[in-house]
Design a protein around this motif. Sequence first.
Motif, PDB file in Angstrom:
ATOM      1  N   VAL A  11     122.475 -91.394  -6.149  1.00 44.87           N
ATOM      2  CA  VAL A  11     121.564 -90.379  -6.901  1.00 44.87           C
ATOM      3  C   VAL A  11     120.283 -90.528  -7.045  1.00 44.87           C
ATOM      4  CG1 VAL A  11     121.407 -89.137  -9.406  1.00 44.87           C
ATOM      5  CG2 VAL A  11     123.402 -90.442  -8.720  1.00 44.87           C
ATOM      6  N   GLY A  12     119.450 -89.645  -6.652  1.00 41.38           N
ATOM      7  CA  GLY A  12     117.887 -89.507  -6.565  1.00 41.38           C
ATOM      8  C   GLY A  12     117.394 -88.339  -6.195  1.00 41.38           C
ATOM      9  N   PRO A  13     116.009 -88.243  -6.199  1.00 41.65           N
ATOM     10  CA  PRO A  13     115.396 -86.978  -6.251  1.00 41.65           C
ATOM     11  C   PRO A  13     115.303 -86.694  -4.782  1.00 41.65           C
ATOM     12  CG  PRO A  13     113.585 -88.701  -6.693  1.00 41.65           C
ATOM     13  CD  PRO A  13     114.914 -89.343  -6.807  1.00 41.65           C
ATOM     14  N   SER A  14     115.101 -85.177  -4.510  1.00 35.50           N
ATOM     15  CA  SER A  14     114.810 -84.819  -3.008  1.00 35.50           C
ATOM     16  C   SER A  14     113.900 -85.779  -2.699  1.00 35.50           C
ATOM     17  CB  SER A  14     114.410 -83.426  -3.031  1.00 35.50           C
ATOM     18  OG  SER A  14     115.482 -82.618  -3.552  1.00 35.50           O
ATOM     19  N   ALA A  61     144.490 -88.736  -4.348  1.00 35.72           N
ATOM     20  CA  ALA A  61     145.788 -88.838  -3.494  1.00 35.72           C
ATOM     21  C   ALA A  61     145.847 -89.622  -2.141  1.00 35.72           C
ATOM     22  CB  ALA A  61     146.292 -87.466  -3.072  1.00 35.72           C
ATOM     23  N   ARG A  62     144.741 -89.450  -1.441  1.00 39.03           N
ATOM     24  CA  ARG A  62     144.787 -90.254  -0.199  1.00 39.03           C
ATOM     25  C   ARG A  62     144.067 -91.712  -0.388  1.00 39.03           C
ATOM     26  NH1 ARG A  62     143.647 -86.930   5.160  1.00 39.03           N
ATOM     27  NH2 ARG A  62     144.931 -84.877   4.677  1.00 39.03           N
ATOM     28  N   ARG A  63     143.636 -92.122  -1.711  1.00 43.45           N
ATOM     29  CA  ARG A  63     143.030 -93.408  -1.725  1.00 43.45           C
ATOM     30  C   ARG A  63     141.905 -93.595  -0.715  1.00 43.45           C
ATOM     31  NH1 ARG A  63     147.438 -97.778  -3.405  1.00 43.45           N
ATOM     32  NH2 ARG A  63     148.237 -96.653  -5.438  1.00 43.45           N
ATOM     33  N   LEU A  64     141.082 -92.752  -0.809  1.00 42.48           N
ATOM     34  CA  LEU A  64     140.049 -92.574   0.220  1.00 42.48           C
ATOM     35  C   LEU A  64     138.714 -93.234  -0.363  1.00 42.48           C
ATOM     36  CD1 LEU A  64     139.922 -88.995   1.714  1.00 42.48           C
ATOM     37  CD2 LEU A  64     140.324 -91.010   2.838  1.00 42.48           C
ATOM     38  N   THR A  65     137.793 -93.881   0.441  1.00 38.91           N
ATOM     39  CA  THR A  65     136.709 -94.447  -0.295  1.00 38.91           C
ATOM     40  C   THR A  65     135.805 -93.389  -0.287  1.00 38.91           C
ATOM     41  OG1 THR A  65     137.286 -96.559   0.642  1.00 38.91           O
ATOM     42  CG2 THR A  65     135.026 -96.415   0.246  1.00 38.91           C
ATOM     43  N   CYS A  66     134.736 -93.086  -0.922  1.00 34.20           N
ATOM     44  CA  CYS A  66     134.035 -91.824  -0.954  1.00 34.20           C
ATOM     45  C   CYS A  66     132.534 -92.320  -1.319  1.00 34.20           C
ATOM     46  CB  CYS A  66     134.549 -91.074  -1.981  1.00 34.20           C
ATOM     47  SG  CYS A  66     133.704 -89.419  -1.762  1.00 34.20           S
ATOM     48  N   LEU A  67     131.500 -91.763  -0.489  1.00 33.90           N
ATOM     49  CA  LEU A  67     130.086 -91.846  -1.123  1.00 33.90           C
ATOM     50  C   LEU A  67     129.504 -90.680  -1.300  1.00 33.90           C
ATOM     51  CD1 LEU A  67     130.753 -94.710   0.615  1.00 33.90           C
ATOM     52  CD2 LEU A  67     128.300 -94.912   0.716  1.00 33.90           C
ATOM     53  N   ILE A  68     129.257 -90.277  -2.176  1.00 34.32           N
ATOM     54  CA  ILE A  68     128.632 -88.919  -2.843  1.00 34.32           C
ATOM     55  C   ILE A  68     126.931 -88.921  -2.799  1.00 34.32           C
ATOM     56  CG2 ILE A  68     128.945 -86.808  -3.956  1.00 34.32           C
ATOM     57  CD1 ILE A  68     131.489 -88.204  -5.145  1.00 34.32           C
ATOM     58  N   VAL A  69     126.555 -88.134  -2.083  1.00 36.58           N
ATOM     59  CA  VAL A  69     124.862 -88.116  -2.310  1.00 36.58           C
ATOM     60  C   VAL A  69     124.709 -86.896  -3.352  1.00 36.58           C
ATOM     61  CG1 VAL A  69     122.938 -87.052  -1.294  1.00 36.58           C
ATOM     62  CG2 VAL A  69     124.037 -89.164  -0.192  1.00 36.58           C
ATOM     63  N   THR A  70     123.821 -87.196  -4.381  1.00 43.03           N
ATOM     64  CA  THR A  70     123.517 -85.792  -5.020  1.00 43.03           C
ATOM     65  C   THR A  70     122.118 -86.320  -5.678  1.00 43.03           C
ATOM     66  OG1 THR A  70     123.981 -84.601  -6.956  1.00 43.03           O
ATOM     67  CG2 THR A  70     124.641 -86.883  -7.132  1.00 43.03           C
ATOM     68  N   HIS A  71     121.215 -85.094  -5.978  1.00 45.94           N
ATOM     69  CA  HIS A  71     119.945 -85.223  -6.395  1.00 45.94           C
ATOM     70  C   HIS A  71     120.002 -85.006  -8.075  1.00 45.94           C
ATOM     71  CE1 HIS A  71     120.468 -80.633  -5.657  1.00 45.94           C
ATOM     72  NE2 HIS A  71     119.474 -80.879  -6.802  1.00 45.94           N
ATOM     73  N   ASP A  72     121.355 -84.487  -8.507  1.00 43.80           N
ATOM     74  CA  ASP A  72     121.515 -84.118 -10.005  1.00 43.80           C
ATOM     75  C   ASP A  72     122.223 -85.481 -10.632  1.00 43.80           C
ATOM     76  OD1 ASP A  72     122.336 -83.131 -12.237  1.00 43.80           O
ATOM     77  OD2 ASP A  72     123.179 -81.345 -11.478  1.00 43.80           O
ATOM     78  N   SER A  73     121.600 -85.761 -11.542  1.00 44.68           N
ATOM     79  CA  SER A  73     122.002 -87.237 -12.209  1.00 44.68           C
ATOM     80  C   SER A  73     123.338 -86.735 -13.208  1.00 44.68           C
ATOM     81  CB  SER A  73     120.840 -87.905 -12.931  1.00 44.68           C
ATOM     82  OG  SER A  73     120.238 -86.666 -13.988  1.00 44.68           O
ATOM     83  N   ALA A  74     123.275 -85.501 -13.378  1.00 48.95           N
ATOM     84  CA  ALA A  74     124.703 -84.970 -14.242  1.00 48.95           C
ATOM     85  C   ALA A  74     125.866 -84.963 -13.324  1.00 48.95           C
ATOM     86  CB  ALA A  74     124.490 -83.628 -14.806  1.00 48.95           C
ATOM     87  N   ARG A  75     125.813 -84.660 -11.899  1.00 48.78           N
ATOM     88  CA  ARG A  75     126.784 -84.815 -11.064  1.00 48.78           C
ATOM     89  C   ARG A  75     127.773 -85.781 -10.965  1.00 48.78           C
ATOM     90  NH1 ARG A  75     126.601 -79.870 -11.668  1.00 48.78           N
ATOM     91  NH2 ARG A  75     128.921 -80.177 -11.218  1.00 48.78           N
ATOM     92  N   PRO A  76     127.538 -87.148 -11.092  1.00 52.24           N
ATOM     93  CA  PRO A  76     128.375 -88.208 -10.868  1.00 52.24           C
ATOM     94  C   PRO A  76     129.468 -88.060 -12.320  1.00 52.24           C
ATOM     95  CG  PRO A  76     126.436 -89.138 -10.513  1.00 52.24           C
ATOM     96  CD  PRO A  76     126.028 -87.510 -10.924  1.00 52.24           C
ATOM     97  N   ARG A  77     128.834 -87.818 -13.278  1.00 53.55           N
ATOM     98  CA  ARG A  77     129.792 -87.651 -14.600  1.00 53.55           C
ATOM     99  C   ARG A  77     130.668 -86.280 -14.374  1.00 53.55           C
ATOM    100  NH1 ARG A  77     126.256 -87.432 -19.135  1.00 53.55           N
ATOM    101  NH2 ARG A  77     125.997 -89.587 -18.728  1.00 53.55           N
ATOM    102  N   ALA A  78     130.119 -85.215 -13.788  1.00 47.12           N
ATOM    103  CA  ALA A  78     130.910 -84.076 -13.459  1.00 47.12           C
ATOM    104  C   ALA A  78     132.037 -84.450 -12.498  1.00 47.12           C
ATOM    105  CB  ALA A  78     129.939 -83.143 -12.772  1.00 47.12           C
TER     106      ALA A  78
END
Lengths: 211, 266
Positions: free
Chosen positions: A44-47, A190-207
């Motif tokens: 998470v971080g700003p643009s 379901a696939r037990r994947l490891t996942c890295l998600i980039v977002t600038h919106d600090s509410a997205r991880p909770r979502a």
Amino acid sequence: MHFTSMAASASILRTEHLTRAVDGRRIVDDISIEVPRGDVLAIVGPSGAGKSSFLRLLNRLDEPTGGTSYVDGRDYREIPPRVLRRRLGMVMQTPFLFPGTVAENIRFGPRQHGETLDDEAIALLLEQVALPGFATRNVANLSGGEAQRVAFARCLANSPEVLLLDEPTSALDDVAKREIEALVREIVEARRLTCLIVTHDSARPRAWRNA
Amino acid sequence: MLNGLFKSQLILGLAQAGVAALAAIAVMLLARRRHIHLERETLVALVRGLAQITIVGSILVLMLRGPRWTSVFILAAMTVAAAATSARRAKRIPGAFRVSLYAIAAGAGSVIALMTFAGAIDTAITALVPVGSMLIANAMNTNGLALDRFRSDVHAHVGHVEAALALGAAPEETVAPYVQAAYQASLIPAIDNLRSLGIVWIPGLMAGMVLSGSPPLYAAVYQFVVIAMIFAASGLTCLISTTLIRERAFSPAEQLLLRPDAAPAR
């Protein structure tokens, strides 16, 4: 830029002082993280904070100017780039679908290493991304949300171990955003994947967590 | 009109050059009214073109009296100049000069060598240099067009190229549509020249041959020979340059280097 972890077990991805400078400016500055297998990590971080640049380094679309990354303990520069990119699948902010049908797009990745996906495998992938019956559709006629789902299915067709998601819902409306987030979470679990998600919106991880 | 005004052939030639340059400047001014600014480039090109051809003409007068082997050096110098011109057109492409030099030397050079060996080009310096220069000049044009088209297509599709790379595609696979488009687009003038030969245009070489006493039918057939050679030289040059530039568009780690700018922080 900060990192929010959502689960844990043995490490699949580790970066050591990963840095990229362009024209003397550090766009990724000395990042050292460890990602356990099956973990979902939100970045998470700003643009302009260098989040996408960090994912591009992990997929080796760009070369680090300092530090390195390890995949299953192996320096990623020792892994052939095409093999590395198949293992660390990346979904970009814009889908960038190739002209043609949905099925042709999904077959693209496996075809690169001599594998041909049959119609059944395509249908299964399309069901997973909630687009049943879309195989013969021309990608020019898809909505933004549908195109992003196809990009996601195209990435999954390579059976990656790690998913790098670069703000995959940022260009979508709220309904499509929620649908894709729920879908990704379902597939990652379901696939037990490891996942890295980039977002600038600090509410997205909770979502993502609650999707 | 000019013929009546000037008796000296040199003065007449300069007057004719002036009229032709005025026509080019008029077009440039028309373009300017539509906010297309080519003033500097056009004026520099006109002055350079006239100066270069006059100097080369003077040198050729001296060299054409020399032994036949000197034509090899003249054509080699023309190849280097053609590569430099092409590279300027494609200056944002890494290694553009070297790519252009190899492509024009191999493309035009091999066709000139083959045709000279086959007897289609006379080894006399007065035949080899003018015909060879036509092949090199056309190869230069095709090469410039191909490199420019390839660069602009890749710049316009950076996202698609990188999406394909991210899926584990080989670099050559990711840019294959743009290599194909560049090759086809750059050969359009050469194909049109072949198609329209004798209908839309009668090249100067044929007129010159007729004036110097060659049978008109032979002059016509030889004109086809030259245009077909131009097509072969241009096609081969373009094939080599697009192959070489495709390799230079990526780093050894298969990362796209041919980008509009350095990747910004996102």
